[in-house]
Design a protein around this motif. Structure first.
Motif, PDB file in Angstrom:
ATOM      1  N   ARG A 173     -70.596 -72.852  13.394  1.00  0.00           N
ATOM      2  CA  ARG A 173     -70.285 -71.550  13.992  1.00  0.00           C
ATOM      3  C   ARG A 173     -71.430 -70.571  13.780  1.00  0.00           C
ATOM      4  O   ARG A 173     -71.779 -70.246  12.648  1.00  0.00           O
ATOM      5  CB  ARG A 173     -68.991 -70.994  13.392  1.00  0.00           C
ATOM      6  CG  ARG A 173     -68.546 -69.667  14.009  1.00  0.00           C
ATOM      7  CD  ARG A 173     -67.115 -69.330  13.625  1.00  0.00           C
ATOM      8  NE  ARG A 173     -66.171 -70.360  14.079  1.00  0.00           N
ATOM      9  CZ  ARG A 173     -65.789 -70.505  15.345  1.00  0.00           C
ATOM     10  NH1 ARG A 173     -66.277 -69.704  16.284  1.00  0.00           N
ATOM     11  NH2 ARG A 173     -64.943 -71.464  15.666  1.00  0.00           N
ATOM     12  N   GLY A 175     -71.357 -67.657  15.761  1.00  0.00           N
ATOM     13  CA  GLY A 175     -70.681 -66.378  15.935  1.00  0.00           C
ATOM     14  C   GLY A 175     -71.058 -65.542  17.136  1.00  0.00           C
ATOM     15  O   GLY A 175     -70.858 -64.320  17.126  1.00  0.00           O
ATOM     16  N   PRO A 178     -65.903 -65.299  19.779  1.00  0.00           N
ATOM     17  CA  PRO A 178     -64.813 -65.969  19.066  1.00  0.00           C
ATOM     18  C   PRO A 178     -64.591 -67.383  19.599  1.00  0.00           C
ATOM     19  O   PRO A 178     -64.944 -67.704  20.733  1.00  0.00           O
ATOM     20  CB  PRO A 178     -63.592 -65.077  19.366  1.00  0.00           C
ATOM     21  CG  PRO A 178     -64.142 -63.795  19.873  1.00  0.00           C
ATOM     22  CD  PRO A 178     -65.438 -64.128  20.540  1.00  0.00           C
ATOM     23  N   GLY A 179     -63.979 -68.214  18.765  1.00  0.00           N
ATOM     24  CA  GLY A 179     -63.558 -69.529  19.198  1.00  0.00           C
ATOM     25  C   GLY A 179     -64.691 -70.430  19.640  1.00  0.00           C
ATOM     26  O   GLY A 179     -65.782 -70.445  19.061  1.00  0.00           O
TER      27      GLY A 179
END
Length: 398
Positions: A173, A175, A178-179
Motif C-alpha cells: 500500500r 496510499g 483508499p482501497g
C-alpha cells in the motif's frame, strides 16, 4: 496413454501440438523426481526446466518481445502436472512470479527475465497477507516514500517459493487512494536487508511455502513496477493470464487419475471378472471422462480468448479455474474409490493426486470467490459481456 485428441481442437495450432510432443518426451525422461527434500527438488527442477528451454514461455523474451502465450502455458502445466505435481509447481511459479515484470516491468527490471527463463533465478509472487487473502484491496503492508527510496513494512503469507526465491514481486500500500487504488507493485531481491523468512509452512502436498517479514525493507524508486497506484491492476492482470493455467494443472491431475483408473479397472479381478465389467465402475469412468473433457473445453477456451487479443478474460478464466479444479477433485475422489485401499496408501500415485488437487481450489482465488467473480461479470451490461472481444469486434491474433 492419456487421451491427446484435444490437441486437434480448433483452439490450438500446430506449434502447440509440437510443444506438447516436446514436453511429453522431456517428462517421460525426467519425471517424477524425489520429493524427499522439497527445497532441493524445486531448485533442481527449475534448473533442469530452464536448461531444457521449457521455462521460455513463462516470461517475455527481451530480445524478441511479444505477448505471453496462455495456451502454451496451459499445455505445459497440464502435461507437467500429469507427470509430477512438483514439476508443475516449479514451472508455474516462474511465470506467476515474473508476470508483473513481463507485462509492466521496465527494461532494467526485465533483465531478471533472462535469468528466470534459463532457470538461473527463482521467482515468487508476494500478494497474500494474514488478514487479506482473496480480498486484495484490504491489504495492510505499506510502502512509504523516503526520498529516492521506498520503505516496505509488513507481512506476507502463503507465498509459493517463499524461502528459496531469488526475487519477489511484492504488492504493498502506497496510499494514493483508499482501497485497491492505493496499491503499488515492487520488485524485491531476496537478499535485500530487512526481508526475512518468518515461517516455513508445511501443507498436505509438499511445496516450498513461507510467510515473509518486511522490516523496513528499503528499495530504490526504480524497484516500482509500473506506476504508483497500479498495484491492484497489475496483480489482476497477472491473474487474468495465469488463472486459466491453474485449471490446466487440475486438468493434468484429473487426466492422470482417469488413466490410472482405467488401467486399474481393466487389470483388477473382482468376482471372477475385471472390475471394469461392473456397471457402477463404468458409470464412474464415464462421469470422469465427461468432467475431464468439459474442463478442457473451458480451460482452452479461456486461453484461446486471451491469446486472440481479448483485453480481459475475467469471466472465462474464473469459469475455467472453478470448474476444472472442482471437477478434478471429484475425478480424483472417484479414482481413490476405484483403487480401494491402494488409493489411500502413501506413495501411490492416486494418493498423491488426492493431496495435490486440494490446494488448487484455494490459491489464486478460492472456488467461492470465483463464483462471486462470475456473478459480478453476469451483472454487467449484456452487450459488453456478450463477447470477450467487445461489441462488433472479431478475434485478432496478437
Amino acid at each position: 496413454m492419456p487421451d491427446r485428441s484435444f490437441l486437434d481442437w480448433p483452439f490450438l495450432e500446430q506449434r502447440h501440438r509440437d510443444w506438447a510432443e516436446r514436453l511429453e518426451a522431456w517428462c517421460a525422461a525426467n519425471l517424477p523426481v524425489d520429493h524427499g527434500d522439497v527445497d532441493a527438488a524445486c531448485r533442481d527442477l527449475v534448473a533442469k526446466l530452464g536448461k531444457a528451454g521449457i521455462l521460455e514461455p513463462t516470461a517475455l523474451d527481451t530480445t524478441a518481445p511479444g505477448p505471453l502465450d496462455v495456451r502454451t502455458l496451459c499445455i505445459a502445466r497440464e502435461t507437467l502436472a500429469r507427470h509430477d505435481g512438483l514439476a508443475d509447481f516449479a514451472f508455474a511459479m516462474q511465470g506467476l512470479g515474473t508476470g508483473a515484470i513481463s507485462l509492466f516491468g521496465s527494461d532494467q527490471q526485465r533483465n531478471w527475465l533472462r535469468k528466470t527463463r534459463k532457470g538461473e533465478a527463482i521467482s515468487a509472487f508476494a500478494l497474500s497477507e494474514p488478514r487479506s487473502g482473496s480480498d486484495v484491496a484490504n491489504m495492510d503492508m505499506t510502502a512509504r516514500r523516503d526520498g529516492g527510496d521506498f520503505i516496505l513494512s509488513g507481512e506476507k503469507t502463503w507465498i509459493s517459493n517463499g524461502g528459496i526465491a531469488d526475487i519477489y514481486t511484492v504488492i504493498a500500500r502506497t496510499g494514493e487512494a483508499p482501497g485497491a487504488k492505493g496499491l503499488s507493485a515492487f520488485l524485491v531481491p531476496a537478499d535485500t536487508p530487512g526481508l526475512k523468512i518468518a515461517e516455513r509452512i508445511e501443507v498436505v502436498a509438499p511445496h516450498p511455502l513461507a510467510s515473509l517479514s518486511f522490516q523496513d525493507v528499503r528499495v530504490p524508486a526504480s524497484a516500482m513496477i509500473g506506476k504508483p497506484g497500479d498495484g491492484f491492476r497489475i496483480a489482476m492482470s497477472v491473474l487474468d493470464v495465469f488463472r486459466s493455467t491453474v485449471g490446466a494443472a487440475a486438468l493434468g491431475f484429473a487426466r492422470r487419475a482417469l488413466d490410472e483408473s482405467i488401467a486399474r479397472a481393466s487389470s483388477r479381478q473382482l468376482f471372477g471378472a475385471p472390475l471394469f465389467d461392473l456397471q457402477m465402475v463404468q458409470g464412474h469412468l464415464a462421469d470422469m471422462a465427461l468432467d475431464v473433457d468439459a474442463a478442457a473445453l473451458l480451460v482452452y477456451r479461456a486461453a484461446w480468448a486471451k491469446d486472440m487479443g481479448a483485453p480481459r478474460v475475467t469471466r472465462e478464466a474464473a469459469m475455467a479455474k472453478l470448474y476444472a479444479t472442482d471437477r478434478a477433485q471429484e475425478v480424483i475422489d472417484k479414482a481413490v474409490q476405484i483403487h480401494g485401499g491402494d488409493g489411500v496408501r502413501r506413495g501411490h500415485i492416486v494418493e498423491s493426486l488426492y493431496r495435490e488437487i486440494r490446494a488448487l481450489r484455494i490459491y489464486e482465488g478460492a472456488s467461492d470467490v470465483q463464483k462471486v467473480v462470475i456473478a459480478r461479470q453476469l451483472e454487467r451490461d449484456p452487450e459488453k459481456r456478450a463477447s470477450v472481444f467487445g461489441k462488433d469486434r472479431a478475434p485478432t491474433r496478437r
